[in-house]
Design a protein around this motif. Sequence first.
Motif, short mmCIF file in Angstrom:
data_model
loop_
_atom_site.label_atom_id
_atom_site.label_comp_id
_atom_site.label_asym_id
_atom_site.label_seq_id
_atom_site.Cartn_x
_atom_site.Cartn_y
_atom_site.Cartn_z
N THR A 41 0.75 -1.13 -0.13
CA THR A 41 0.28 0.24 -0.08
C THR A 41 1.04 1.30 -0.07
OG1 THR A 41 -0.14 0.33 2.36
CG2 THR A 41 -1.70 -1.41 1.45
N GLN A 42 0.36 2.33 -0.16
CA GLN A 42 1.03 3.59 -0.24
C GLN A 42 1.68 3.78 1.25
OE1 GLN A 42 -1.57 7.08 -1.01
NE2 GLN A 42 0.46 8.55 -0.79
N GLY A 43 0.93 3.62 2.26
CA GLY A 43 1.78 3.55 3.70
C GLY A 43 2.75 2.69 3.87
N GLN A 44 2.70 1.42 3.40
CA GLN A 44 3.71 0.54 3.44
C GLN A 44 4.92 0.79 2.68
OE1 GLN A 44 1.24 -2.70 2.22
NE2 GLN A 44 1.17 -3.58 4.54
N THR A 45 4.59 1.32 1.54
CA THR A 45 5.81 2.06 0.61
C THR A 45 6.61 2.96 1.32
OG1 THR A 45 4.51 0.95 -1.35
CG2 THR A 45 6.37 2.83 -1.63
N ALA A 46 5.67 3.72 1.81
CA ALA A 46 6.58 5.08 2.42
C ALA A 46 7.24 4.51 3.72
CB ALA A 46 5.29 6.15 3.06
N GLN A 72 4.91 -4.93 5.68
CA GLN A 72 5.57 -4.17 5.29
C GLN A 72 7.46 -4.52 5.77
OE1 GLN A 72 6.90 -1.70 8.12
NE2 GLN A 72 8.32 -1.40 6.78
#
Length: 127
Positions: A41-46, A72
């Motif tokens: 997800t975007q949060g996991q990527t960040a 993550q």
Amino acid sequence: MLVPRVAYEMEKTIIRTIAEGKDAVSPLMEAVPAGVLKGLTQGQTAATKLILESKDRFLGVQGYAGVGKTTQYRAVMRAIGTLRRTSARSLSAWARPPRRERDARCGRSGADAGQLSQRTPTGAAQR
């Protein structure tokens, strides 16, 4: 609010240690390979990029059960696995659910709340 002196001193030590770790190490990776981030997800990527590209010695990832912290973390470990053995460092992680959830789960079972600790290949400098 009043707190015991020992708790206050411990908190000061933790804060000082974290502050001393700011900009204290070179990043584990200059850029995270795109393949490692696939499916996150975007949060996991960040969070994955933050851990791998940060110059800070200490980082925290926080979230409720089931939001993807372990997924993550696995991406972080896959990325570290792409490093040459001579450049890999030690990475430790502790997963600890929020207090209310931890008390509900661990309090009944008697399990230790500090749940996860893994390290990269041995012989590497600790982060």
